[in-house]
Design a protein around this motif. Structure first.
Motif, PDB file in Angstrom:
ATOM      1  N   ASP A   8       0.831  -1.211   0.000  1.00  0.00           N
ATOM      2  CA  ASP A   8       0.000   0.000   0.000  1.00  0.00           C
ATOM      3  C   ASP A   8       0.864   1.258   0.000  1.00  0.00           C
ATOM      4  O   ASP A   8       0.619   2.200  -0.758  1.00  0.00           O
ATOM      5  N   VAL A   9       1.892   1.259   0.862  1.00  0.00           N
ATOM      6  CA  VAL A   9       2.783   2.419   0.951  1.00  0.00           C
ATOM      7  C   VAL A   9       3.545   2.603  -0.363  1.00  0.00           C
ATOM      8  O   VAL A   9       3.680   3.724  -0.882  1.00  0.00           O
ATOM      9  N   LEU A  10       4.032   1.511  -0.901  1.00  0.00           N
ATOM     10  CA  LEU A  10       4.793   1.568  -2.150  1.00  0.00           C
ATOM     11  C   LEU A  10       3.932   2.078  -3.290  1.00  0.00           C
ATOM     12  O   LEU A  10       4.364   2.940  -4.074  1.00  0.00           O
ATOM     13  N   LEU A  11       2.711   1.576  -3.400  1.00  0.00           N
ATOM     14  CA  LEU A  11       1.825   1.988  -4.483  1.00  0.00           C
ATOM     15  C   LEU A  11       1.525   3.483  -4.409  1.00  0.00           C
ATOM     16  O   LEU A  11       1.497   4.171  -5.440  1.00  0.00           O
ATOM     17  N   GLN A  12       1.301   3.999  -3.215  1.00  0.00           N
ATOM     18  CA  GLN A  12       1.058   5.431  -3.055  1.00  0.00           C
ATOM     19  C   GLN A  12       2.234   6.243  -3.595  1.00  0.00           C
ATOM     20  O   GLN A  12       2.049   7.255  -4.280  1.00  0.00           O
ATOM     21  N   THR A  20       3.052  -8.704  -4.726  1.00  0.00           N
ATOM     22  CA  THR A  20       1.627  -8.548  -4.416  1.00  0.00           C
ATOM     23  C   THR A  20       0.980  -7.556  -5.380  1.00  0.00           C
ATOM     24  O   THR A  20      -0.107  -7.812  -5.927  1.00  0.00           O
ATOM     25  N   LEU A  21       1.653  -6.429  -5.602  1.00  0.00           N
ATOM     26  CA  LEU A  21       1.123  -5.423  -6.523  1.00  0.00           C
ATOM     27  C   LEU A  21       1.026  -5.973  -7.941  1.00  0.00           C
ATOM     28  O   LEU A  21       0.057  -5.706  -8.664  1.00  0.00           O
ATOM     29  N   GLN A  22       2.035  -6.737  -8.347  1.00  0.00           N
ATOM     30  CA  GLN A  22       2.009  -7.323  -9.687  1.00  0.00           C
ATOM     31  C   GLN A  22       0.885  -8.347  -9.822  1.00  0.00           C
ATOM     32  O   GLN A  22       0.150  -8.354 -10.812  1.00  0.00           O
ATOM     33  N   ALA A  23       0.768  -9.216  -8.810  1.00  0.00           N
ATOM     34  CA  ALA A  23      -0.234 -10.284  -8.869  1.00  0.00           C
ATOM     35  C   ALA A  23      -1.655  -9.723  -8.914  1.00  0.00           C
ATOM     36  O   ALA A  23      -2.536 -10.281  -9.571  1.00  0.00           O
ATOM     37  N   GLU A  24      -1.865  -8.601  -8.217  1.00  0.00           N
ATOM     38  CA  GLU A  24      -3.199  -8.000  -8.154  1.00  0.00           C
ATOM     39  C   GLU A  24      -3.430  -6.974  -9.259  1.00  0.00           C
ATOM     40  O   GLU A  24      -4.495  -6.362  -9.326  1.00  0.00           O
ATOM     41  N   GLY A  25      -2.422  -6.773 -10.123  1.00  0.00           N
ATOM     42  CA  GLY A  25      -2.557  -5.832 -11.236  1.00  0.00           C
ATOM     43  C   GLY A  25      -2.731  -4.389 -10.801  1.00  0.00           C
ATOM     44  O   GLY A  25      -3.399  -3.613 -11.494  1.00  0.00           O
ATOM     45  N   LYS A  26      -2.134  -4.015  -9.681  1.00  0.00           N
ATOM     46  CA  LYS A  26      -2.330  -2.669  -9.139  1.00  0.00           C
ATOM     47  C   LYS A  26      -1.292  -1.657  -9.630  1.00  0.00           C
ATOM     48  O   LYS A  26      -1.509  -0.443  -9.489  1.00  0.00           O
ATOM     49  N   LEU A  27      -0.175  -2.121 -10.152  1.00  0.00           N
ATOM     50  CA  LEU A  27       0.821  -1.170 -10.638  1.00  0.00           C
ATOM     51  C   LEU A  27       0.261  -0.411 -11.845  1.00  0.00           C
ATOM     52  O   LEU A  27      -0.451  -0.985 -12.671  1.00  0.00           O
ATOM     53  N   PRO A  28       0.566   0.881 -11.941  1.00  0.00           N
ATOM     54  CA  PRO A  28       0.055   1.662 -13.075  1.00  0.00           C
ATOM     55  C   PRO A  28       0.496   1.062 -14.409  1.00  0.00           C
ATOM     56  O   PRO A  28       1.545   0.419 -14.500  1.00  0.00           O
TER      57      PRO A  28
END
Length: 250
Positions: A130-134, A167-175
């Motif tokens: 969450d922190v990284l994505l922000q 986690t971000l990659q698996a959930e497709g959350k990275l821009p």
């Protein structure tokens, strides 16, 4: 002699092939358009766990990306207060980034009880994600560089950052358009072979390999000397003059 001549010819052919293969790999892996690397001017985020990670593990990668004219940012998930030296280590981090070409305005140090500098504490990868994505979204990041699943040194905090990125990659959350590269953990022998490890690195590197120029190697060594003289250290980590370490695909 009749048997030896064909063997010598075969050996010479193998040697020539080996030299050409290494040269071709060098050209492929060190050209600006390396696989997985966005072009010059791209905004790249280095994600580390503690102050001094950027010097001990990421310096060649940072200097290589700076050579390619990437705009560099650094996100450090702790102040490195394991030995109650957090304030000293934060100052060292900013000095280190100055040598590496990362301006203070592009450096973020997180001080949060969720991410203590402690090898016995496993950080929550979802919280770290969450922190990284922000940070990625706020800064328009196009390339994230961090540790692989081995954490290079095996430190649990390093491993947790890789888990957060996965986690971000698996959930497709990275821009869209945001790529990820991770350092490649190697065994103890390869860590201390320095330049002798270069052929192996060329063979095994999956996306990008940064080999320092003489000037960049001097920068990296100066950075290590600054850290070694600024405060007592239990372990003095040697810096190889060339080819240390190797990033691979995340």
């Amino acid at each position: 002699m009749e048997v030896a001549a064909p063997l010598l010819c075969l050996a010479a052919a193998v040697l020539v092939w080996g030299v050409l293969w290494v040269w071709g790999s060098w050209e492929r892996m060190t050209r600006p358009e390396q696989a997985g690397l966005p072009g010059g001017g791209s905004r790249t985020l280095l994600v580390t766990a503690h102050p001094d990670d950027e010097a001990m593990f990421f310096a060649p990668t940072i200097l290589g990306l700076a050579r390619l004219r990437h705009q560099l940012f650094l996100l450090c998930f702790s102040a490195g207060n394991y030995y109650n030296q957090g304030e000293i280590r934060k100052k060292e981090l900013l000095q280190s980034c100055d040598v590496l070409g990362i301006p203070p305005s592009n450096v973020m140090i997180i001080e949060n009880r969720d991410f203590p500098d402690d090898p016995d504490v496993r950080w929550d990868p979802d919280r770290a994600a969450d922190v990284l994505l922000q940070h990625v979204e706020a800064n328009g990041i196009k390339l994230v560089v961090t540790f692989d699943e081995g954490g290079v040194s095996g430190h649990s905090n390093h491993v947790a950052l890789n888990a957060a990125v996965r986690t971000l990659q698996a959930e497709g959350k990275l821009p869209k358009g945001c790529s990820v590269l991770t350092l490649q953990s190697v065994n103890l022998l390869r860590k201390y072979l320095c330049l002798l490890d270069l052929p192996c690195s060329l063979l095994l590197a999956r996306d990008a390999l940064f080999v320092l120029t003489q000037r960049e190697a001097a920068q990296a060594q100066m950075l290590q000397l600054r850290k070694d003289t600024s405060r007592p250290r239990t372990v003095n980590n040697p810096m190889c003059p060339l080819g240390f370490p190797v990033p691979g695909a995340g």
